[in-house]
Design an enzyme around this catalytic site. Structure first.
Site, PDB file in Angstrom:
ATOM      1  N   THR A 459      -0.769  -1.047   7.959  1.00  0.00           N
ATOM      2  CA  THR A 459      -0.241  -2.173   7.642  1.00  0.00           C
ATOM      3  C   THR A 459      -0.320  -3.353   8.589  1.00  0.00           C
ATOM      4  OG1 THR A 459       1.577  -0.848   6.248  1.00  0.00           O
ATOM      5  CG2 THR A 459       1.919  -3.270   6.517  1.00  0.00           C
ATOM      6  N   THR A 477      -0.204  -5.307   3.470  1.00  0.00           N
ATOM      7  CA  THR A 477      -0.958  -3.983   3.629  1.00  0.00           C
ATOM      8  C   THR A 477      -1.958  -3.813   2.607  1.00  0.00           C
ATOM      9  OG1 THR A 477      -0.692  -1.598   3.634  1.00  0.00           O
ATOM     10  CG2 THR A 477       0.712  -2.937   2.485  1.00  0.00           C
ATOM     11  N   SER A 526       8.157   0.959   2.899  1.00  0.00           N
ATOM     12  CA  SER A 526       9.168   0.821   3.813  1.00  0.00           C
ATOM     13  C   SER A 526       8.932  -0.398   4.678  1.00  0.00           C
ATOM     14  CB  SER A 526       8.726   1.968   4.821  1.00  0.00           C
ATOM     15  OG  SER A 526       9.024   3.204   4.258  1.00  0.00           O
ATOM     16  N   GLY A 546       3.097   0.415  10.021  1.00  0.00           N
ATOM     17  CA  GLY A 546       3.464   1.936  10.413  1.00  0.00           C
ATOM     18  C   GLY A 546       4.086   2.680   9.336  1.00  0.00           C
ATOM     19  N   GLY A 547       4.123   2.415   8.066  1.00  0.00           N
ATOM     20  CA  GLY A 547       4.136   3.158   7.066  1.00  0.00           C
ATOM     21  C   GLY A 547       6.055   3.367   7.132  1.00  0.00           C
TER      22      GLY A 547
END
Length: 648
Positions: A459, A477, A526, A546-547
């Protein structure tokens, strides 16, 4: 103490218009903030003379060209030097990329506000960080309006086609598809939300038109930027699948190879796409020719006939694009150390999870703990928050999401007593019940435990403040690095694989999963763009890619700064740990190789190494109208923090 979230009312706006228009106790809490405030003052004393773009953490040169062996093009515009911290007046921009940060600063310098600059920065990131974000993706924007003293948000998350159901990623035998097969396919592509986010943010809060703020990015795409080692490596990591799509290979694999470091990368197709959006507005995507090209690409992925890869078609339609709208909704809000922390409400799980973890830790004086005890408390709070996230958070348009309960202090108190000084919780931890929390000290574990499902880790994030005190935290993202791998032919951008953020199947069939695919549904995210206020005044804003590690990155950075007294740039640079209700906690190398690991293992923690977790950016309000911009010193090659008028 944690405050209940504001009402979860939201409005969905269909975006079909033409060009974007112009448009403890309080005393104790204050004492606990003193370390962070003192650290900020110290940072200014040391760095006050550092001009934006001055020598700091230098990146490798940025830019690429059709000739993979080409040397740096002296005719290409030189990118600003990367520096991880800047202090000054007139506003601030922090992102991972110097060209993108410079685009935002240019808008601020010419009278635009934070929203105008945020869109300009995001559009530039679509050029220089095309594997992380762009026109083909989505995101979440949190905005503080200094005049109204209000925080608002836009949910620009991608949506599934109206034909999608819970079997979207199951094979004919009812088994989940291999993850990589699902990613590189038309099945994974959701209706893009980024163009609508730009349009609606500018319409509601901006002062410039979409065409005006797209100009720096259009110019950057046309003239090119210098390729650095990160860009080349990300290309190389995707080479095997990029080569199977002729449009992707033509753009990103000039001569069949990743572009050389120091060469100039130009994207004339994207420049023309931006010019078209500037002329016709985002209606070109949601009702026009760009949209038709997106739909054709998803439904008939343009695969090289020689490729051995099986690429499944998606079912996105023109009606899916026409019916898309962002959601303007109330943020999450919780109190922490006398401050108000605002985040993104579901469909993102970022705001609820950060708020719950902060509430769990509210009654622990983290400033007085040893490094080991501090990390233990942070890890356990994260573990619990992720247990509740997995059970309760999904798209509120399709699921009953108890946002108010998840962000309440009462619920956090019912969970906080699970944390023991001399023991470690065993994952997966069962969820609690935010709709009916047990009493304080009762240690609610009434739910059935289920493992955390996978989420990709790429992202980008940007943070902006202007001279009027408006602030934007914006995370956007296309999901995996390189998204679906499918470029829209002739348009210069990759399509997202955001729908793989859905659970392919329940982790435990006996536990309700709120994140299964559904018609028009937004997959759980997230992303955690966060703004912190002291009364009606901004204190800081931050976020990260970073997910699922985004949540822990934002949480740990907040704790590092507010509780541990680190200057913001140091709070960002500090080594990270990430626990997501898993058997093992991920550690970056400095923690893995540090003395803390053995002591934490003696308590019962288990670890695995992660070379890099997140890549945060932030801005902080200082006294006298000054702003501090902060970014990474090393992760992803370092970030770019700039201010309009550096303090000299």
């Amino acid at each position: 103490m944690g405050h209940a979230a504001r009402p979860a009312a939201s409005s969905t706006r269909s975006t079909t218009a033409g060009p974007g228009g112009a448009a403890g106790s309080i005393g104790a809490a204050v004492r606990r903030r003193l370390p962070a405030l003192a650290a900020a003052a110290g940072m200014v004393a040391v760095l006050g003379v550092v001009p934006a773009g001055a020598a700091g953490h230098e990146s490798a040169d940025r830019g690429a060209q059709a000739d993979p062996a080409a040397q740096a093009d002296p005719a290409a515009q030189a990118a600003p030097a990367k520096t991880p911290v800047a202090v000054g007046y007139g506003g601030a921009v922090s992102s991972v990329d110097p060209d993108a940060s410079a685009a935002g600063i240019d808008v601020l310098r010419h009278g635009g506000n934070a929203v105008d600059a945020a869109v300009a920065t995001a559009a530039a990131l679509g050029v220089t960080e095309p594997y992380s974000a762009g026109v083909g993706g989505g995101g979440y924007l949190v905005y503080y309006d200094a005049k109204r003293h209000k925080v608002a948000t836009l949910d620009g998350r991608e949506t599934a086609p109206r034909s999608a159901d819970q079997k979207l990623f199951l094979d004919k035998d009812g088994k989940p598809l291999p993850f990589d097969d699902a990613v590189t396919s038309g099945l994974s592509v959701g209706t893009p939300g980024t163009p609508a986010t730009w349009n609606d943010a500018l319409r509601d809060w901006g002062t410039r038109s979409l065409g005006q703020v797209l100009r720096p990015a259009e110019r950057l795409a046309r003239d090119g930027f210098k390729v650095d080692s990160t860009f080349r490596q990300q290309t190389a990591d995707n080479q095997a699948r990029f080569k199977d799509f002729p449009a992707t290979a033509k753009l990103f694999l000039p001569g069949g190879q990743p572009p050389a470091v120091g060469s100039t990368f130009r994207n004339p197709d994207l420049a023309r796409t931006y010019a078209l959006l500037a002329k016709k507005g985002v209606g070109a995507i949601y009702r026009g020719e760009l949209g038709r090209d997106i739909v054709d690409t998803v439904r008939k992925p343009p695969v090289d006939p020689k490729a051995q890869r099986v690429v499944r078609a998606g079912d996105l339609t023109a009606e899916d694009l026409r019916s898309y709208g962002t959601k303007r909704q109330a943020p999450t809000r919780t109190g922490y150390r006398g401050l108000d922390v605002y985040g993104m409400a579901p469909s993102s799980s970022g705001g609820t999870s950060v708020a719950e973890a902060l509430n769990i830790l509210e009654k622990t004086d983290l400033s007085k703990l040893s490094d080991v005890d501090y990390l233990h408390s942070y890890i356990e709070a994260s573990r619990i928050a992720f247990a509740d996230r997995g059970r309760w958070v999904g798209d509120p348009a399709a699921e009953d999401v108890p946002t108010k309960g998840l962000t309440s202090q009462r619920f956090a108190d019912s969970r906080a007593c699970l944390i023991k000084d001399d023991a470690v919780l065993k994952s997966p931890v069962p969820p609690g019940d935010p709709n009916n929390p047990s009493g304080p000290g009762s240690c609610d574990t009434r739910g059935r435990a289920a493992p955390t499902t996978y989420e990709g880790e790429n992202t980008t994030h940007l943070t902006v403040a202007d001279k009027w005190g408006n602030v934007v935290a914006y995370t956007l993202t296309i999901e995996q690095t390189g998204g679906s791998g499918i470029t829209v032919p002739g348009r210069g951008f990759l399509l997202n694989n955001e729908l793989t953020d859905f659970s392919f199947a329940p982790a435990d069939p006996a536990v309700h999963d709120p994140n299964l695919p559904g018609p028009g549904k937004r997959p759980r995210s997230s992303m955690s763009p966060t703004i912190v206020l002291d009364g009606h005044k901004p204190v800081l804003a931050l976020g990260s890619p970073g997910g699922a590690t985004i949540i822990t990155t934002v949480l740990q950075t907040l704790l590092n700064h507010l509780d541990r007294g680190m200057p913001l740039v140091d709070a960002i640079a500090a080594p990270r740990a990430s626990q997501r209700n898993a058997a093992e906690t991920e550690l970056e190398p400095k923690l893995w190789n540090g003395p803390e690991r053995a002591k934490l293992e003696a308590l019962g923690h288990s670890f695995k190494q992660n070379p890099e977790i997140g890549a945060a950016t932030g801005v902080q309000r200082l006294s006298g109208g000054r702003w501090l911009a902060a970014a990474e010193t090393e992760r992803r090659g370092g970030g770019s923090a700039l201010v309009v008028h550096p303090k000299r």
